[in-house]
Motif scaffolding. Structure first.
Motif, PDB file in Angstrom:
ATOM      1  N   ILE A  58     151.366  20.477 113.502  1.00  0.00           N
ATOM      2  CA  ILE A  58     151.147  21.531 114.506  1.00  0.00           C
ATOM      3  C   ILE A  58     151.935  21.216 115.770  1.00  0.00           C
ATOM      4  N   LYS A  59     151.848  19.978 116.223  1.00  0.00           N
ATOM      5  CA  LYS A  59     152.571  19.590 117.446  1.00  0.00           C
ATOM      6  C   LYS A  59     154.076  19.622 117.213  1.00  0.00           C
ATOM      7  N   GLU A  60     154.509  19.190 116.023  1.00  0.00           N
ATOM      8  CA  GLU A  60     155.939  19.194 115.698  1.00  0.00           C
ATOM      9  C   GLU A  60     156.508  20.614 115.722  1.00  0.00           C
ATOM     10  N   THR A  61     155.727  21.570 115.245  1.00  0.00           N
ATOM     11  CA  THR A  61     156.225  22.949 115.134  1.00  0.00           C
ATOM     12  C   THR A  61     156.081  23.733 116.430  1.00  0.00           C
ATOM     13  N   TYR A  62     154.935  23.596 117.086  1.00  0.00           N
ATOM     14  CA  TYR A  62     154.645  24.465 118.231  1.00  0.00           C
ATOM     15  C   TYR A  62     154.585  23.742 119.583  1.00  0.00           C
ATOM     16  N   GLY A  63     154.609  22.417 119.544  1.00  0.00           N
ATOM     17  CA  GLY A  63     154.572  21.674 120.803  1.00  0.00           C
ATOM     18  C   GLY A  63     153.229  21.721 121.498  1.00  0.00           C
ATOM     19  N   VAL A  64     152.161  21.949 120.729  1.00  0.00           N
ATOM     20  CA  VAL A  64     150.817  21.935 121.315  1.00  0.00           C
ATOM     21  C   VAL A  64     149.972  20.876 120.611  1.00  0.00           C
ATOM     22  N   GLU A  65     149.034  20.334 121.349  1.00  0.00           N
ATOM     23  CA  GLU A  65     148.114  19.346 120.777  1.00  0.00           C
ATOM     24  C   GLU A  65     147.067  20.094 119.961  1.00  0.00           C
ATOM     25  N   PRO A  66     146.942  19.781 118.656  1.00  0.00           N
ATOM     26  CA  PRO A  66     145.949  20.510 117.856  1.00  0.00           C
ATOM     27  C   PRO A  66     144.534  20.102 118.222  1.00  0.00           C
ATOM     28  N   SER A  67     143.634  21.048 118.073  1.00  0.00           N
ATOM     29  CA  SER A  67     142.203  20.786 118.257  1.00  0.00           C
ATOM     30  C   SER A  67     141.593  20.590 116.873  1.00  0.00           C
ATOM     31  N   PRO A  68     140.506  19.824 116.753  1.00  0.00           N
ATOM     32  CA  PRO A  68     139.817  19.723 115.459  1.00  0.00           C
ATOM     33  C   PRO A  68     139.302  21.084 114.982  1.00  0.00           C
ATOM     34  N   ASP A  69     139.147  22.021 115.939  1.00  0.00           N
ATOM     35  CA  ASP A  69     138.663  23.360 115.606  1.00  0.00           C
ATOM     36  C   ASP A  69     139.853  24.275 115.305  1.00  0.00           C
ATOM     37  N   PRO A  70     139.944  24.837 114.092  1.00  0.00           N
ATOM     38  CA  PRO A  70     141.086  25.680 113.714  1.00  0.00           C
ATOM     39  C   PRO A  70     141.286  26.879 114.648  1.00  0.00           C
ATOM     40  N   TYR A  71     140.178  27.519 115.081  1.00  0.00           N
ATOM     41  CA  TYR A  71     140.318  28.693 115.954  1.00  0.00           C
ATOM     42  C   TYR A  71     140.924  28.288 117.302  1.00  0.00           C
ATOM     43  N   GLU A  72     140.460  27.177 117.853  1.00  0.00           N
ATOM     44  CA  GLU A  72     140.999  26.708 119.128  1.00  0.00           C
ATOM     45  C   GLU A  72     142.485  26.364 118.977  1.00  0.00           C
ATOM     46  N   THR A  73     142.839  25.792 117.832  1.00  0.00           N
ATOM     47  CA  THR A  73     144.252  25.476 117.566  1.00  0.00           C
ATOM     48  C   THR A  73     145.076  26.750 117.509  1.00  0.00           C
ATOM     49  N   LEU A  74     144.557  27.769 116.842  1.00  0.00           N
ATOM     50  CA  LEU A  74     145.266  29.053 116.761  1.00  0.00           C
ATOM     51  C   LEU A  74     145.469  29.645 118.157  1.00  0.00           C
ATOM     52  N   VAL A  75     144.434  29.586 118.988  1.00  0.00           N
ATOM     53  CA  VAL A  75     144.532  30.116 120.356  1.00  0.00           C
ATOM     54  C   VAL A  75     145.586  29.346 121.154  1.00  0.00           C
ATOM     55  N   ARG A  76     145.600  28.042 121.011  1.00  0.00           N
ATOM     56  CA  ARG A  76     146.592  27.224 121.740  1.00  0.00           C
ATOM     57  C   ARG A  76     148.014  27.596 121.313  1.00  0.00           C
ATOM     58  N   ILE A  77     148.193  27.845 120.017  1.00  0.00           N
ATOM     59  CA  ILE A  77     149.516  28.243 119.514  1.00  0.00           C
ATOM     60  C   ILE A  77     149.898  29.610 120.095  1.00  0.00           C
ATOM     61  N   GLY A  78     148.930  30.544 120.108  1.00  0.00           N
ATOM     62  CA  GLY A  78     149.179  31.874 120.683  1.00  0.00           C
ATOM     63  C   GLY A  78     149.545  31.802 122.152  1.00  0.00           C
ATOM     64  N   GLU A  79     148.889  30.908 122.873  1.00  0.00           N
ATOM     65  CA  GLU A  79     149.194  30.733 124.308  1.00  0.00           C
ATOM     66  C   GLU A  79     150.608  30.195 124.484  1.00  0.00           C
ATOM     67  N   ARG A  80     150.978  29.228 123.665  1.00  0.00           N
ATOM     68  CA  ARG A  80     152.326  28.655 123.761  1.00  0.00           C
ATOM     69  C   ARG A  80     153.391  29.708 123.424  1.00  0.00           C
ATOM     70  N   LEU A  81     153.102  30.558 122.444  1.00  0.00           N
ATOM     71  CA  LEU A  81     154.057  31.607 122.055  1.00  0.00           C
ATOM     72  C   LEU A  81     154.012  32.803 123.005  1.00  0.00           C
ATOM     73  N   ASN A  82     153.003  32.799 123.894  1.00  0.00           N
ATOM     74  CA  ASN A  82     152.793  33.910 124.831  1.00  0.00           C
ATOM     75  C   ASN A  82     152.565  35.235 124.109  1.00  0.00           C
TER      76      ASN A  82
END
Length: 247
Positions: free
Chosen positions: A192-216
């Motif tokens: 996840i970090k390699e692809t999107y540059g965000v720290e993954p959360s143990p929670d999949p939904y929180e990880t998805l939100v972090r990716i969405g925020e990074r992609l704006n």
């Protein structure tokens, strides 16, 4: 379709995805091949997307049942080994037809194009682009049968995680992306970090939100567009952008 191709073929090449090798093996195709006494070989494509150690471990495991060729249509890995296998098989028959089967998006057409040395079969990152079977002449007495992806009775969400279903056609892309992320977070969270540059959360939904925020990816009001983010994640998986893999 599988039964038709099996009846027309002397040999079966089952193409699987090296990133999820056991999930992209098709038990129906394999059992049908055994029932009809067809020689079966597994072509493990996309080995350029996984570590060599992982690919060798998978090969060793599968070869307890079926011979395996490690292959990369993109990088040309395993091309000579596969050509030698076809040459050996062709010496045993005056005419040989090899059925190339597997799930959508495992790279069946790409394998055929690499062997032929030019584009003769339709390829696309979009699953399901091969519309009908195609007969490709490889040598005077060797023919490959390219086929549409074989989909057996499985849930849409399972096919999507295999990369075998177009994200835009999913009824619940967010739920399926969360299922996929759960698997990645369990097996290789650093992808996840390699692809999107965000720290993954143990929670999949929180990880998805972090990716969405990074992609704006936003909807009106400023909240993350979770559906657009989910489809993007699933497309990145299909295209090989997310470097995750598991047995």
């Amino acid at each position: 379709m599988a039964k038709k191709i099996l009846s027309r073929s002397d040999v079966i090449f089952e193409v699987i995805d090296a990133r999820i090798p056991f999930e992209t093996r098709n038990s129906v195709v394999e059992s049908l091949a055994r029932e009809r006494n067809k020689r079966l070989f597994i072509i493990m494509n996309k080995v350029d997307l996984v570590p060599e150690k992982f690919a060798r471990k998978v090969k060793k495991e599968i070869e307890k049942e079926i011979p395996v060729v490690l292959f990369s249509a993109h990088k040309g890995i395993g091309k000579r080994e596969l050509e030698n296998l076809i040459r050996k098989l062709s010496k045993e028959n005056k005419l040989i037809k090899i059925g190339v089967l597997g799930y959508p998006n495992v790279g069946k057409s790409s394998v055929i194009n690499k062997l032929k040395g030019k584009k003769v079969a339709t390829t696309s990152p979009k699953p399901g682009m091969t519309r009908g079977e195609q007969l490709v002449k490889l040598a005077p007495n060797v023919f490959l049968i390219d086929t549409p992806g074989i989909i057996t009775l499985e849930f849409q969400e399972d096919l999507a995680v295999k990369g075998s279903w177009i994200p835009e056609k999913l009824e619940q892309p967010v739920e399926i992306a969360l299922k996929f992320l759960s698997k990645v977070l369990e097996k290789r969270p650093q992808a996840i970090k390699e692809t999107y540059g965000v720290e993954p959360s143990p929670d999949p939904y929180e990880t998805l939100v972090r990716i969405g925020e990074r992609l704006n990816y936003r909807i009106s009001g400023g909240n993350v567009d979770t559906e657009r983010t989910a489809k993007k994640i699933l497309w990145d998986w299909i295209k090989g952008n997310i470097k995750a893999y598991w047995m």
